[in-house]
Scaffold this active site. Structure first.
Site, short mmCIF file in Angstrom:
data_model
loop_
_atom_site.label_atom_id
_atom_site.label_comp_id
_atom_site.label_asym_id
_atom_site.label_seq_id
_atom_site.Cartn_x
_atom_site.Cartn_y
_atom_site.Cartn_z
N ALA A 69 1.18 -1.10 0.04
CA ALA A 69 -0.14 0.25 -0.10
C ALA A 69 0.88 1.16 -0.31
O ALA A 69 0.27 2.54 -0.43
CB ALA A 69 -1.00 0.11 1.32
N ASN A 125 10.65 2.59 12.68
CA ASN A 125 10.61 2.37 13.58
C ASN A 125 12.23 2.14 14.61
O ASN A 125 13.69 1.89 13.03
CB ASN A 125 10.01 1.10 14.44
CG ASN A 125 8.25 1.17 14.54
OD1 ASN A 125 8.53 2.86 13.70
ND2 ASN A 125 7.83 0.30 15.12
N MET A 128 16.67 -1.81 16.95
CA MET A 128 16.24 -2.84 18.14
C MET A 128 16.45 -3.93 17.29
O MET A 128 15.83 -4.29 17.05
CB MET A 128 15.77 -3.05 18.95
CG MET A 128 16.31 -1.50 20.22
SD MET A 128 15.17 -0.26 19.54
CE MET A 128 15.12 0.94 21.16
N HIS A 550 4.45 -2.36 19.21
CA HIS A 550 4.46 -3.40 18.81
C HIS A 550 3.54 -5.02 19.13
O HIS A 550 3.03 -5.46 19.97
CB HIS A 550 5.30 -3.90 20.33
CG HIS A 550 6.79 -3.94 20.57
ND1 HIS A 550 7.89 -4.07 21.53
CD2 HIS A 550 8.07 -2.77 18.98
CE1 HIS A 550 9.59 -3.01 20.39
NE2 HIS A 550 8.72 -3.04 19.47
#
Length: 623
Positions: A69, A125, A128, A550
């Site tokens: 998208a 994001n 990590m 998350h």
């Protein structure tokens, strides 16, 4: 497949069929005859979609189409510079979702950023790189009946995907690190206040140091984060790792941007169980609909919000909800869009630091120019910071504070599984990075996160229009016994212990005797932080708590359709040729950051699909 497109990221209309005037195909044969087709149609080029597309298209005898998208990640500067990740929030590259009002959080509607770009949230994001606790995955296999998904099952994929670069100042045992994979990992920029203040402060607060949390020994302890930032200081997303230019040039791989899948198409006549035979999509609200045939399988990789939305729009979900939206029922499944769990953070704990010790000066464009020049020339410097540079992983049941009447219950996944994380960030991370520190202050942010929430929420349809965001209700802090809140209260108090430590205090401004509530010593209003009550902390939490991005479990894996959406091969219960692979299939929330687990799971699923195809080919050859 038709002629080869010149641009690897092609216009989705170039290889699709306009919706047939008589409606959708009613059989596999009709779809094969009348629609443009591919062997695999992957819906969503997020973390899992990138890996699956790359792995499945290694077989030159199959064709793979990915419908995304969002747009091209390679043209977006902010996706490359680690420190700038929050600049992507509230942009066209973000789904920009909001939850419904949360009664336990001052009736606030919380912002949920989700990546709408190739690479998904791995392109947007923080970076990590975290395996989480071994017991998290062992629990999936033993408690939830998801055989084949234990830590030992996933460990080979963690290693094979990774290309770890050692750091001269942070020696670790590399036997658990991969060296030949596509995904660049390592140790990125570390600010002095993090290394000598936060991490040593954690040790002062009796949180032991651990060199590498990505091993079978577990996550517990304080650590410098491993990140997916490459040696050049750039983000190594799952798009850059697995949809690299050479992969996109494969003649059997097609990636289409700006395609919003409106539903999966099913053959409900030819076979006893409905069979997924393709998808329908639009490129704009109210625009023409197009259809594509999937000769082998459709694989949904839209994430914990968009995957349940797509299933519901396709007629798979709770019958009552489908009837309310006048969607024909393909498969009644009460679990679709249920069991949603997210990692909730309390308000950020903001400690006012001494001048020059944090990265807040980078908010000044003039002062940031040298750092930008350094990053562009060398890939180093503060712009290569992950912001969340270090963390402590602990078990809330190990802590007892005189101010707290009731201790939280243990809901960890095992003896080495944490239920609390405390991130240390050398910058004011307020309102997801949108708000700067007042008066040009230097601020260190500590963020307590509840890793094993018991509260469960839902994703439901707002309407039949794919362009209408679904209704997201994480139902934060709604669990019986209020245990999630008790865990977070422990997290705040541990943060205060770290702040009080001798090592950390060296970097902080003294607390004024007559401090006021508007200062950046949240949540303190005086220098005597030992006297802060639980009631004061609860008010603080309710007004400022936020997501750590998350969400999981909204199409979860399990053996029974009464309690799950997909089986242990990620096949949707009750239909054929339709799978799901993203965080929505997690049977339970994991105690850390999900990007690496999603990638490993997608790689494992690609092998499962290939093996099943090989077995089927051998059977057909013997007939």
């Amino acid at each position: 497949m038709g002629r080869r497109h010149r641009n690897p990221l092609f216009n989705p209309l170039q290889y699709a069929t306009p919706q047939l005037p008589t409606g959708p195909p009613v059989s596999w044969a009709a779809a094969q005859r009348e629609l443009v087709g591919y062997d695999y149609v992957i819906v969503g080029a997020g973390a899992a979609g990138c890996v699956l597309a790359s792995k499945l298209s290694e077989d030159k005898n199959v064709s793979v189409l990915v419908l995304e998208a969002g747009g091209d990640n390679t043209k977006v500067f902010e996706t490359k510079v680690p420190l700038l990740f929050s600049k992507l929030f509230h942009t066209p590259h973000d789904w920009d979702y909001y939850t419904v009002e949360q009664p336990k959080l001052a009736s606030r509607s919380l912002y949920w950023p989700r990546g709408r770009i190739i690479g998904g949230s791995s392109s947007m994001n923080a970076m990590m790189y975290h395996h989480c606790a071994k017991s998290d995955f062992d629990e999936w296999a033993s408690k939830y009946g998801c055989s084949g998904w234990s830590y030992d099952d996933l460990a080979p994929y963690f290693r094979s995907m990774e290309r770890f670069t050692a750091h001269p100042d942070h020696a670790i045992d590399t036997q658990h690190r991969g060296s030949s994979g596509n995904w660049e990992t390592g140790y990125s920029s570390l600010t002095k206040i993090v290394e000598e203040g936060f991490l040593r402060g954690c040790q002062d607060a009796k949180i032991p140091a651990v060199a590498d949390v990505n091993t079978p020994q577990g996550t517990l302890g304080s650590t410098r984060f491993q990140t997916f930032i490459d040696p050049k200081g750039q983000r190594s997303s799952l798009a850059t790792a697995f949809l690299s230019p050479d992969v996109l040039q494969r003649q059997n791989l097609f990636v289409a941007c700006h395609a919003y899948v409106t539903r999966v198409l099913f053959d409900c006549l030819t076979t006893k169980e409905p069979r997924a035979i393709g998808v329908e999509f639009q490129t704009q609200r109210g625009g023409q609909r197009f259809q594509i045939h999937a000769r082998r399988e459709v694989i949904l990789c839209g994430g914990a919000v968009n995957t349940p939305q797509t299933l519901l729009l396709s007629g798979i979900g709770p019958a009552d909800e489908l009837k309310n939206h006048k969607i024909p029922i393909v498969q009644d499944n009460e679990t679709v869009g249920r069991h949603l769990k997210d990692h909730l953070c309390t308000s950020p704990i903001l400690a006012k630091a001494k001048p020059g010790t944090t990265l807040d000066y980078l908010n000044n464009d003039l002062k940031a120019l040298p750092a930008l020049a350094r990053w562009m020339l060398t890939g180093g410097g503060p712009l290569a910071s992950n912001i969340g540079e270090a963390a402590a992983f602990i078990r809330s049941s190990d802590y007892h504070f005189p101010q707290t009447v009731q201790a939280p219950r243990d809901h960890t996944s095992g003896d080495v599984g944490p239920d609390l994380e405390i991130i240390g960030a050398p910058i004011a991370f307020i309102h997801h990075g949108a708000e700067k520190a007042i008066d040009g202050s230097n601020v260190f942010t500590l963020i307590p996160i509840a890793l094993r929430p018991q509260s469960q929420g839902t994703v439901t349809l707002r309407s039949r229009d794919v362009f209408d965001a679904p209704i997201i209700d994480p139902n934060y802090l709604s669990d019986d016994g209020d245990n999630d809140r008790k865990v977070l209260l422990v997290g705040i108090r541990v943060c205060l212990q770290i702040i009080k430590s001798a090592a950390f205090k060296k970097f902080l401004e003294p607390i004024p005797v007559n401090d006021n509530p508007t200062s950046y010593w949240w949540p303190f209003s005086s220098s005597n932080i030992e006297n802060i009550t639980d009631e004061q902390l609860v008010r603080f939490m309710d007004e400022k708590a936020f997501t750590l991005y998350h969400p999981v479990g909204s199409a979860r894996m399990g053996p029974s359709p009464s309690t799950s959406v997909v089986d242990s091969e990620c096949r949707v219960h009750g239909v054929k040729s339709l799978r799901v692979m993203d965080a929505s299939v997690f049977p339970e929330q994991i105690s850390g950051h999900p990007t690496a687990p999603i990638a490993a799971m997608a790689a494992k699923l690609s092998d499962m699909i290939k093996e099943r195809n090989r077995a089927a080919s051998l059977v057909n050859a013997s007939l």
